[in-house]
Design a protein around this motif. Structure first.
Motif, PDB file in Angstrom:
ATOM      1  N   PHE A   1      -6.152   2.992  13.057  1.00 54.43           N
ATOM      2  CA  PHE A   1      -7.183   2.129  13.624  1.00 54.43           C
ATOM      3  C   PHE A   1      -8.006   1.448  12.541  1.00 54.43           C
ATOM      4  CE2 PHE A   1      -6.878   4.979  17.560  1.00 54.43           C
ATOM      5  CZ  PHE A   1      -5.834   4.209  18.069  1.00 54.43           C
ATOM      6  N   ARG A   2      -8.162   2.094  11.407  1.00 53.59           N
ATOM      7  CA  ARG A   2      -8.840   1.448  10.278  1.00 53.59           C
ATOM      8  C   ARG A   2      -8.026   0.232   9.820  1.00 53.59           C
ATOM      9  NH1 ARG A   2      -8.765   5.427   6.868  1.00 53.59           N
ATOM     10  NH2 ARG A   2     -10.483   6.451   7.932  1.00 53.59           N
TER      11      ARG A   2
ATOM     12  N   GLU B   1       0.439   7.643  12.581  1.00 47.19           N
ATOM     13  CA  GLU B   1      -0.395   7.818  11.398  1.00 47.19           C
ATOM     14  C   GLU B   1       0.413   7.576  10.129  1.00 47.19           C
ATOM     15  OE1 GLU B   1      -3.046   7.540   9.798  1.00 47.19           O
ATOM     16  OE2 GLU B   1      -4.223   9.273  10.451  1.00 47.19           O
ATOM     17  N   ARG B   2      -0.276   7.140   9.087  1.00 48.86           N
ATOM     18  CA  ARG B   2       0.362   7.017   7.775  1.00 48.86           C
ATOM     19  C   ARG B   2       0.699   8.423   7.296  1.00 48.86           C
ATOM     20  NH1 ARG B   2      -1.799   7.607   2.673  1.00 48.86           N
ATOM     21  NH2 ARG B   2      -0.284   6.980   1.110  1.00 48.86           N
ATOM     22  N   LEU B   3       1.942   8.635   6.912  1.00 50.03           N
ATOM     23  CA  LEU B   3       2.363   9.952   6.439  1.00 50.03           C
ATOM     24  C   LEU B   3       1.739  10.206   5.081  1.00 50.03           C
ATOM     25  CD1 LEU B   3       3.900  12.543   6.760  1.00 50.03           C
ATOM     26  CD2 LEU B   3       5.972  11.372   6.075  1.00 50.03           C
ATOM     27  N   ASP B   4       0.764  11.108   5.089  1.00 47.42           N
ATOM     28  CA  ASP B   4      -0.029  11.419   3.904  1.00 47.42           C
ATOM     29  C   ASP B   4      -0.095  12.930   3.672  1.00 47.42           C
ATOM     30  OD1 ASP B   4      -1.743  10.777   1.755  1.00 47.42           O
ATOM     31  OD2 ASP B   4      -3.523  10.967   3.011  1.00 47.42           O
ATOM     32  N   HIS B   5       0.016  13.691   4.760  1.00 52.58           N
ATOM     33  CA  HIS B   5      -0.032  15.155   4.727  1.00 52.58           C
ATOM     34  C   HIS B   5       1.045  15.687   5.671  1.00 52.58           C
ATOM     35  CE1 HIS B   5      -4.152  14.061   3.503  1.00 52.58           C
ATOM     36  NE2 HIS B   5      -4.053  15.123   2.734  1.00 52.58           N
TER      37      HIS B   5
ATOM     38  N   VAL C   1      -3.600   5.354  22.205  1.00 53.63           N
ATOM     39  CA  VAL C   1      -4.041   6.628  21.644  1.00 53.63           C
ATOM     40  C   VAL C   1      -3.356   6.786  20.290  1.00 53.63           C
ATOM     41  CG1 VAL C   1      -4.163   9.129  21.947  1.00 53.63           C
ATOM     42  CG2 VAL C   1      -4.342   7.611  23.945  1.00 53.63           C
ATOM     43  N   GLY C   2      -4.161   6.968  19.260  1.00 56.16           N
ATOM     44  CA  GLY C   2      -3.589   7.020  17.921  1.00 56.16           C
ATOM     45  C   GLY C   2      -4.460   7.747  16.923  1.00 56.16           C
TER      46      GLY C   2
ATOM     47  N   LEU D   1      -5.727  -1.388  11.651  1.00 53.18           N
ATOM     48  CA  LEU D   1      -5.554  -2.312  12.767  1.00 53.18           C
ATOM     49  C   LEU D   1      -6.823  -3.086  13.091  1.00 53.18           C
ATOM     50  CD1 LEU D   1      -3.525  -3.144  15.043  1.00 53.18           C
ATOM     51  CD2 LEU D   1      -4.523  -1.309  16.412  1.00 53.18           C
ATOM     52  N   ALA D   2      -7.960  -2.402  13.088  1.00 47.70           N
ATOM     53  CA  ALA D   2      -9.198  -2.998  13.591  1.00 47.70           C
ATOM     54  C   ALA D   2     -10.338  -3.000  12.583  1.00 47.70           C
ATOM     55  CB  ALA D   2      -9.636  -2.256  14.852  1.00 47.70           C
ATOM     56  N   ASN D   3     -10.113  -2.396  11.427  1.00 39.67           N
ATOM     57  CA  ASN D   3     -11.106  -2.391  10.359  1.00 39.67           C
ATOM     58  C   ASN D   3     -12.380  -1.626  10.707  1.00 39.67           C
ATOM     59  OD1 ASN D   3     -11.776  -3.008   7.699  1.00 39.67           O
ATOM     60  ND2 ASN D   3     -12.931  -4.818   8.296  1.00 39.67           N
ATOM     61  N   PHE D   4     -12.205  -0.492  11.421  1.00 44.65           N
ATOM     62  CA  PHE D   4     -13.344   0.400  11.625  1.00 44.65           C
ATOM     63  C   PHE D   4     -12.854   1.837  11.708  1.00 44.65           C
ATOM     64  CE2 PHE D   4     -12.768  -1.630  15.921  1.00 44.65           C
ATOM     65  CZ  PHE D   4     -12.199  -0.566  16.597  1.00 44.65           C
ATOM     66  N   ASP D   5     -13.751   2.774  11.399  1.00 43.13           N
ATOM     67  CA  ASP D   5     -13.459   4.197  11.495  1.00 43.13           C
ATOM     68  C   ASP D   5     -13.827   4.689  12.886  1.00 43.13           C
ATOM     69  OD1 ASP D   5     -12.561   4.545   8.839  1.00 43.13           O
ATOM     70  OD2 ASP D   5     -14.618   4.685   8.120  1.00 43.13           O
TER      71      ASP D   5
END
Length: 182
Positions: free
Chosen positions: A163-164, A85-89, A157-158, A166-170
């Motif tokens: 995934f947004r 994950e992008r480190l945001d929190h 698994v991520g 990588l694949a442009n969806f939620d």
């Protein structure tokens, strides 16, 4: 052959359902909630007929817990930090490989750096937020490496932001979706 994307189950951080801009609750390396564990067990039933041969999971605890609940006894699980994950929190701050190995002794972490998550300038909460351009580049590089994983069908698994990018969806927690590589 097919690649499946699977977002981790509900984490302690997800359960807080924070409003954008809310204060960071400082939950480091968030674990699954009981609901998250139930979601992973239900998703296991979904994947039984998919013939998945190999699983990649990030070293964040919620992803490892999801992967194990879904795939133990079905397919080998490999820990890979590139699609973390992008480190945001604080929940996206990882733990040292030896700590992870103590909790998950059946998995290998010896290939990970001591600090495998993003490090850099810290925000007001002491969290080293990963810049978006750095994150996007990392995810693009991960996508380019997927060909090296020849055991297919493959499950990844991520995390939602990954995934947004990588694949442009939620994705919902424990959702399983086919990834159509370009």
């Amino acid at each position: 052959m097919t690649v499946y994307l699977i977002r981790h189950g509900q984490s302690e951080f997800n359960a807080l359902n924070l409003e954008p801009g809310a204060a960071d609750p400082m939950i480091v390396d968030a674990q699954l909630t009981e609901l998250g564990r139930q979601q992973a067990r239900a998703a296991r039933e979904q994947i039984l007929d998919l013939g998945i041969q190999s699983v990649l999971t990030t070293p964040l605890t919620r992803a490892i817990q999801t992967a194990k609940l879904m795939f133990d006894g079905i397919a080998p699980i490999q820990v890979v930090a590139d699609h973390r994950e992008r480190l945001d929190h604080a929940c996206d701050i990882g733990r040292a490989p030896e700590e992870l190995a103590a909790d998950f002794p059946e998995l290998s972490f010896n290939h990970l750096d001591e600090v495998w998550w993003h490090s850099g300038p810290q925000n007001q909460y002491g969290v080293a937020e990963e810049p978006h351009d750095s994150f996007d580049k990392r995810i693009q590089n991960f996508c380019k490496t997927l060909d090296q994983y020849s055991n297919r069908p493959l499950a990844i698994v991520g995390h939602g932001n990954t995934f947004r990018a990588l694949a442009n969806f939620d994705m919902e927690n424990c959702e399983v979706r086919v990834f159509a590589q370009n």
